[in-house]
Design a protein around this motif. Structure first.
Motif, mmCIF file in Angstrom:
data_model
loop_
_atom_site.group_PDB
_atom_site.id
_atom_site.type_symbol
_atom_site.label_atom_id
_atom_site.label_comp_id
_atom_site.label_asym_id
_atom_site.label_seq_id
_atom_site.Cartn_x
_atom_site.Cartn_y
_atom_site.Cartn_z
ATOM 1 N N UNK A 140 75.193 2.057 31.297
ATOM 2 C CA UNK A 140 75.407 3.468 31.637
ATOM 3 C C UNK A 140 75.658 3.613 33.126
ATOM 4 N N UNK A 141 74.852 2.946 33.934
ATOM 5 C CA UNK A 141 75.020 3.007 35.388
ATOM 6 C C UNK A 141 76.380 2.471 35.802
ATOM 7 N N UNK A 142 76.787 1.370 35.229
ATOM 8 C CA UNK A 142 78.086 0.777 35.557
ATOM 9 C C UNK A 142 79.214 1.744 35.209
ATOM 10 N N UNK A 143 79.147 2.363 34.045
ATOM 11 C CA UNK A 143 80.183 3.315 33.620
ATOM 12 C C UNK A 143 80.214 4.524 34.557
ATOM 13 N N UNK A 147 83.041 8.733 24.429
ATOM 14 C CA UNK A 147 82.316 8.596 23.163
ATOM 15 C C UNK A 147 81.284 7.480 23.253
ATOM 16 N N UNK A 148 81.678 6.323 23.786
ATOM 17 C CA UNK A 148 80.740 5.216 23.985
ATOM 18 C C UNK A 148 79.592 5.652 24.899
ATOM 19 N N UNK A 186 75.638 5.735 24.030
ATOM 20 C CA UNK A 186 74.717 4.930 24.831
ATOM 21 C C UNK A 186 73.611 5.790 25.440
ATOM 22 N N UNK A 187 73.966 6.959 25.974
ATOM 23 C CA UNK A 187 72.940 7.811 26.588
ATOM 24 C C UNK A 187 71.993 8.380 25.535
ATOM 25 N N UNK A 188 72.530 8.703 24.361
ATOM 26 C CA UNK A 188 71.687 9.195 23.269
ATOM 27 C C UNK A 188 70.674 8.117 22.864
#
Length: 122
Positions: A43-46, A11-12, A16-18
């Motif tokens: 985002x990259x880290x996730x 969900x996070x 974040x991508x949106x």
């Protein structure tokens, strides 16, 4: 600007991508640009924590990510600018160019290094 924290779940990640897509063309020096940079990092880290890149050639990896994002060859052609070349690449008739690697890496969120592996053409 909404406060951002480490991305811990899907969900996070979706939020974040949106938001990243909303601010990715922000003017340099603006708060939205700073937010975009932070989101890109988070985002990259996730993604690095969640997804292990499959052991496939670069074209196979592109096809996997296209499916995950719901993209078609026409979406890649819009990003790259040449439908014929994209078709040749996806059918192993032509190798990826440096420009394609850069654009597809960003669009499909694939590390550029994963797209530089050698692979056989038909």
């Amino acid at each position: 600007m909404q406060p951002w924290y480490l991305i811990e779940n899907e969900e996070d990640y979706r939020k974040a991508t949106r938001r990243y897509e909303e601010v990715r063309v922000a003017e340099k020096g603006s708060m939205e640009r700073k937010e975009m940079q932070l989101l890109a990092f988070l985002i990259n880290q996730y993604e690095e924590q969640q997804w292990e890149m499959p052991d496939v050639d670069p074209v196979g990896l592109i096809k996997i990510r296209m499916e995950e994002f719901g993209y078609k060859a026409t979406d890649l052609a819009k990003e790259y600018g040449d439908k014929g070349t994209v078709s040749k690449v996806l059918n192993y008739k032509q190798a990826l160019s440096l420009t394609m690697i850069r654009k597809f890496s960003k669009l499909l969120r694939i590390p550029a290094e994963a797209l530089t592996k050698e692979y056989a053409l038909q």
